[in-house]
Design an enzyme around this catalytic site. Structure first.
Site, PDB file in Angstrom:
ATOM      1  CB  VAL A  35     -55.146 -23.153 -44.281  1.00  0.00           C
ATOM      2  CG1 VAL A  35     -54.252 -23.439 -45.479  1.00  0.00           C
ATOM      3  CG2 VAL A  35     -54.750 -24.022 -43.084  1.00  0.00           C
ATOM      4  CG  ASP A  76     -72.462 -23.433 -49.473  1.00  0.00           C
ATOM      5  OD1 ASP A  76     -71.973 -24.481 -48.985  1.00  0.00           O
ATOM      6  OD2 ASP A  76     -73.246 -22.692 -48.857  1.00  0.00           O
ATOM      7  CB  THR A 118     -63.088 -27.120 -39.325  1.00  0.00           C
ATOM      8  OG1 THR A 118     -63.659 -25.810 -39.244  1.00  0.00           O
ATOM      9  CG2 THR A 118     -62.312 -27.254 -40.620  1.00  0.00           C
ATOM     10  CG  ASP A 126     -54.645 -34.460 -35.919  1.00  0.00           C
ATOM     11  OD1 ASP A 126     -55.551 -33.823 -36.500  1.00  0.00           O
ATOM     12  OD2 ASP A 126     -54.316 -34.210 -34.740  1.00  0.00           O
ATOM     13  CE1 TYR A 184     -62.978 -31.779 -39.659  1.00  0.00           C
ATOM     14  CE2 TYR A 184     -61.451 -32.979 -38.250  1.00  0.00           C
ATOM     15  CZ  TYR A 184     -61.690 -32.016 -39.201  1.00  0.00           C
ATOM     16  OH  TYR A 184     -60.643 -31.279 -39.706  1.00  0.00           O
ATOM     17  CD1 TRP A 243     -53.776 -31.238 -32.702  1.00  0.00           C
ATOM     18  CD2 TRP A 243     -52.501 -30.459 -31.042  1.00  0.00           C
ATOM     19  NE1 TRP A 243     -53.767 -32.165 -31.685  1.00  0.00           N
ATOM     20  CE2 TRP A 243     -52.998 -31.723 -30.663  1.00  0.00           C
ATOM     21  CE3 TRP A 243     -51.670 -29.770 -30.160  1.00  0.00           C
ATOM     22  CZ2 TRP A 243     -52.693 -32.309 -29.439  1.00  0.00           C
ATOM     23  CZ3 TRP A 243     -51.349 -30.352 -28.948  1.00  0.00           C
ATOM     24  CH2 TRP A 243     -51.864 -31.610 -28.586  1.00  0.00           C
TER      25      TRP A 243
HETATM   26  N1  LIG Z   1     -58.097 -26.321 -37.588  1.00  0.00           N
HETATM   27  C1  LIG Z   1     -57.442 -27.437 -37.261  1.00  0.00           C
HETATM   28  O1  LIG Z   1     -56.979 -27.597 -36.122  1.00  0.00           O
HETATM   29  C2  LIG Z   1     -57.240 -28.523 -38.283  1.00  0.00           C
HETATM   30  C3  LIG Z   1     -56.624 -29.705 -37.879  1.00  0.00           C
HETATM   31  C4  LIG Z   1     -56.433 -30.709 -38.814  1.00  0.00           C
HETATM   32  C5  LIG Z   1     -56.822 -30.524 -40.135  1.00  0.00           C
HETATM   33  N2  LIG Z   1     -57.427 -29.365 -40.498  1.00  0.00           N
HETATM   34  C6  LIG Z   1     -57.853 -29.215 -41.897  1.00  0.00           C
HETATM   35  O2  LIG Z   1     -57.143 -28.133 -42.457  1.00  0.00           O
HETATM   36  C7  LIG Z   1     -57.945 -27.475 -43.439  1.00  0.00           C
HETATM   37  C8  LIG Z   1     -57.985 -25.981 -43.164  1.00  0.00           C
HETATM   38  O3  LIG Z   1     -58.544 -25.788 -41.867  1.00  0.00           O
HETATM   39  P1  LIG Z   1     -58.636 -24.350 -41.188  1.00  0.00           P
HETATM   40  O4  LIG Z   1     -58.193 -24.498 -39.763  1.00  0.00           O
HETATM   41  O5  LIG Z   1     -57.995 -23.327 -42.058  1.00  0.00           O
HETATM   42  O6  LIG Z   1     -60.215 -24.156 -41.197  1.00  0.00           O
HETATM   43  P2  LIG Z   1     -61.094 -23.096 -40.401  1.00  0.00           P
HETATM   44  O7  LIG Z   1     -60.258 -21.970 -39.938  1.00  0.00           O
HETATM   45  O8  LIG Z   1     -61.924 -23.853 -39.422  1.00  0.00           O
HETATM   46  O9  LIG Z   1     -62.029 -22.555 -41.553  1.00  0.00           O
HETATM   47  C9  LIG Z   1     -62.919 -23.376 -42.250  1.00  0.00           C
HETATM   48  C10 LIG Z   1     -63.286 -22.639 -43.501  1.00  0.00           C
HETATM   49  O10 LIG Z   1     -64.176 -23.453 -44.265  1.00  0.00           O
HETATM   50  C11 LIG Z   1     -65.255 -22.632 -44.683  1.00  0.00           C
HETATM   51  N3  LIG Z   1     -66.452 -23.425 -44.893  1.00  0.00           N
HETATM   52  C12 LIG Z   1     -67.104 -24.205 -44.001  1.00  0.00           C
HETATM   53  N4  LIG Z   1     -68.200 -24.746 -44.580  1.00  0.00           N
HETATM   54  C13 LIG Z   1     -68.216 -24.288 -45.861  1.00  0.00           C
HETATM   55  C14 LIG Z   1     -69.089 -24.486 -46.958  1.00  0.00           C
HETATM   56  N5  LIG Z   1     -70.192 -25.240 -46.864  1.00  0.00           N
HETATM   57  N6  LIG Z   1     -68.795 -23.877 -48.131  1.00  0.00           N
HETATM   58  C15 LIG Z   1     -67.712 -23.096 -48.247  1.00  0.00           C
HETATM   59  N7  LIG Z   1     -66.849 -22.863 -47.249  1.00  0.00           N
HETATM   60  C16 LIG Z   1     -67.102 -23.459 -46.060  1.00  0.00           C
HETATM   61  C17 LIG Z   1     -65.455 -21.614 -43.570  1.00  0.00           C
HETATM   62  O11 LIG Z   1     -66.150 -20.524 -44.095  1.00  0.00           O
HETATM   63  P3  LIG Z   1     -66.999 -19.514 -43.177  1.00  0.00           P
HETATM   64  O12 LIG Z   1     -66.025 -18.518 -42.623  1.00  0.00           O
HETATM   65  O13 LIG Z   1     -67.971 -18.935 -44.129  1.00  0.00           O
HETATM   66  O14 LIG Z   1     -67.648 -20.353 -42.094  1.00  0.00           O
HETATM   67  C18 LIG Z   1     -64.006 -21.307 -43.239  1.00  0.00           C
HETATM   68  O15 LIG Z   1     -63.479 -20.378 -44.158  1.00  0.00           O
HETATM   69  C19 LIG Z   1     -59.309 -28.177 -43.396  1.00  0.00           C
HETATM   70  O16 LIG Z   1     -59.358 -29.145 -44.407  1.00  0.00           O
HETATM   71  C20 LIG Z   1     -59.310 -28.871 -42.054  1.00  0.00           C
HETATM   72  O17 LIG Z   1     -60.138 -30.026 -42.056  1.00  0.00           O
HETATM   73  C21 LIG Z   1     -57.631 -28.349 -39.603  1.00  0.00           C
END
Ligand SMILES: NC(=O)c1ccc[n+]([C@@H]2O[C@H](COP(=O)([O-])OP(=O)(O)OC[C@H]3O[C@@H](n4cnc5c(N)ncnc54)[C@H](OP(=O)(O)O)[C@@H]3O)[C@@H](O)[C@H]2O)c1
Length: 301
Positions: free
Chosen positions: A14, A38, A64, A104, A127, A152
């Site tokens: 995102v 962080d 995540t 979700d 989670y 997703w």
């Molecule tokens: N992916 C899904 O399917 C999904 C589904 C439902 C909801 N969501 C929610 O949607 C939002 C965006 O998800 P996304 O899919 O874009 O996430 P993502 O691609 O999994 O990326 C997670 C990001 O969080 C960063 N991160 C993790 N731990 C961290 C820390 N301690 N300090 C700073 N940064 C940290 C990671 O950095 P690094 O690159 O340094 O590891 C990465 O940039 C999140 O809130 C997630 O819970 C996602």
């Protein structure tokens, strides 16, 4: 005057889409990497808000790793619950609006129909528990916060199901994909575009505006399984050469974290409040596959 946006996250799906699309909107974006903020250090993250004094904060980083969270509960909770709470308090003090994302996986899947924002939650895994706690902390601390649950999430970047399926198909092995978990995919690009398109509204809206509070954002269209999703990806990417996708079940594919068997999100209230129509996921996947095919080096997950 342009909206001054401070985003936590630079590398996630995102976050990358927000960065990519920001130039098309009337925003000035500062995005903080993990090295700059962080989330395992909530108070430093809160200080970043005070230092930057943005109009709007987007919290796009999160813990995540759904399966790992079962054994790294302390870290997952710090990142997904304590840091969002601290950032929300800082936003309230600084007069900034806040966009936070949730999942979700706060639902247990027993409803069997698309989940409304105020449906009862009951996460089945660590989670989901940490994300639910984060939702509550954000909404309690900051009256001008929106929590957007999504599901997703996929894009042409990062680790996600589209890229994993294309990599597996390229390996030529027979494929079996879980067919009893139902939901709807979400394009990270569509979600980021939605948030950016509403940036001015979030900043100008007073407390109590329906823009704030809990919202759901996922692409529309038919509710599918991971197998159905894989078939759609292959049909788009490979046409007549699409591999057969066998069906397997959650029970046959054990993982550390229990996942809900049904987690489609009802987005109708969000669409009404913001006056938007969220397009079907099949349209979004067509675009993602086309983007991957135009940049073959980006394909391996
Ligand atoms: N992916 C899904 O399917 C999904 C589904 C439902 C909801 N969501 C929610 O949607 C939002 C965006 O998800 P996304 O899919 O874009 O996430 P993502 O691609 O999994 O990326 C997670 C990001 O969080 C960063 N991160 C993790 N731990 C961290 C820390 N301690 N300090 C700073 N940064 C940290 C990671 O950095 P690094 O690159 O340094 O590891 C990465 O940039 C999140 O809130 C997630 O819970 C996602």
């Amino acid at each position: 005057m342009s909206v001054r946006v401070l985003m936590f996250g630079t590398t996630g799906q995102v976050a990358r889409e927000v960065i990519r699309q920001a130039t098309g909107h009337d925003v000035v974006l500062t995005a903080l990497s993990r090295a700059e903020a962080d989330l395992s250090d909530p108070e430093t993250c809160a200080r970043r808000v005070a230092e930057h004094r943005p109009d709007l904060v987007i919290l796009a980083a999160a813990y995540t790793a759904v399966d790992l969270a079962e054994t790294e509960g302390v870290m997952a909770r710090r990142v997904n619950a304590e840091a969002p709470g601290a950032i929300a308090r800082a936003c309230a003090s600084a007069g900034a609006a806040l966009v936070h994302f949730s999942t979700d996986f706060v639902f247990d899947g027993s409803k069997g129909a698309p989940y409304l924002a105020d449906d009862a939650t009951n996460p089945l895994n660590a989670y989901g528990e940490t994300k639910l706690e984060g939702e509550r902390k954000v909404l309690d601390a900051c009256p001008r916060a929106v929590v957007i649950r999504t599901s997703w999430v996929v894009s042409a970047h990062g680790k996600n199901f589209v890229k994993t399926m294309l990599r597996l198909a390229a390996g030529g092995q027979p494929l079996k994909v879980v067919d009893d978990q139902l939901g709807r995919p979400t394009s990270a690009a569509d979600l980021a575009g939605f948030v950016l398109s509403q940036a001015r509204r979030f900043v100008d809206a007073p407390c109590g505006d329906p823009a704030f509070g809990m919202h759901h954002f996922a692409n529309g269209g038919d509710i599918t399984s991971w197998r159905g999703f894989a078939q759609a990806i292959f049909a788009q990417a490979l046409g007549d050469r699409a591999p057969e996708v066998g069906a397997t079940t959650t029970a046959d594919w054990p993982s550390p974290a229990v996942r809900p068997l049904y987690s489609a999100l009802d987005t109708s209230a969000t669409e009404a409040v913001f006056g938007v129509r969220i397009r079907p996921w099949r349209e979004a996947v067509t675009e993602i596959v086309a983007e991957l095919q135009s940049q073959p080096e980006a394909t391996p997950a």
